[in-house]
Design a protein around this motif. Structure first.
Motif, short mmCIF file in Angstrom:
data_model
loop_
_atom_site.label_atom_id
_atom_site.label_comp_id
_atom_site.label_asym_id
_atom_site.label_seq_id
_atom_site.Cartn_x
_atom_site.Cartn_y
_atom_site.Cartn_z
N ARG A 28 0.84 -1.21 0.00
CA ARG A 28 0.00 0.00 0.00
C ARG A 28 0.87 1.25 0.00
O ARG A 28 0.59 2.22 -0.72
N GLU A 29 1.92 1.25 0.79
CA GLU A 29 2.82 2.41 0.84
C GLU A 29 3.49 2.64 -0.50
O GLU A 29 3.61 3.78 -0.96
N THR A 34 4.00 5.81 -5.47
CA THR A 34 3.95 5.82 -6.94
C THR A 34 2.89 6.79 -7.43
O THR A 34 3.12 7.57 -8.37
N LEU A 35 1.72 6.77 -6.79
CA LEU A 35 0.64 7.67 -7.19
C LEU A 35 1.03 9.13 -6.95
O LEU A 35 0.81 9.99 -7.82
N GLU A 56 -8.88 4.87 -7.65
CA GLU A 56 -9.78 4.00 -6.89
C GLU A 56 -9.02 3.10 -5.93
O GLU A 56 -9.44 2.89 -4.79
N GLN A 57 -7.87 2.57 -6.38
CA GLN A 57 -7.06 1.73 -5.50
C GLN A 57 -6.56 2.53 -4.31
O GLN A 57 -6.54 2.05 -3.18
N ALA A 62 -6.75 3.78 1.40
CA ALA A 62 -6.98 4.75 2.47
C ALA A 62 -8.09 4.28 3.40
O ALA A 62 -7.97 4.36 4.63
N ALA A 63 -9.17 3.72 2.83
CA ALA A 63 -10.27 3.21 3.65
C ALA A 63 -9.79 2.05 4.52
O ALA A 63 -10.15 1.97 5.71
N PHE A 64 -8.98 1.18 3.96
CA PHE A 64 -8.45 0.06 4.73
C PHE A 64 -7.57 0.56 5.87
O PHE A 64 -7.69 0.11 7.01
#
Length: 79
Positions: A28-29, A34-35, A56-57, A62-64
């Motif tokens: 996730r990090e 990358t984003l 969206e990912q 972020a929600a997780f």
């Protein structure tokens, strides 16, 4: 098209995502970094815009992260 998050952080204004200790936190990090790099390059005119799937990912990540933070803090999840 989803809004592009600000270049400092797509995750609730923090400069880095919080660490949850989950096995996927490194992935996730890396997606987050990358984003952010892709958004910065696009804003500078040196790269393509992030795709809807990438945004969206990031929202899912972020929600997780927020849910894990609430669980680890012992607070209830919105339901």
């Amino acid at each position: 098209m989803p809004a592009i998050p600000n270049s400092t952080s797509p995750l609730a204004g923090d400069p880095t995502p919080p660490q949850t200790g989950h096995a996927d936190s490194a992935a996730r990090e890396q997606r987050y970094k990358t984003l952010v790099d892709k958004i910065a390059a696009h804003r500078q005119g040196t790269g393509p815009a992030p795709t809807a799937a990438e945004l969206e990912q990031c929202e899912e990540d972020a929600a997780f992260t927020q849910a894990m933070g609430r669980l680890l803090a012992g607070t209830s999840l919105p339901g």
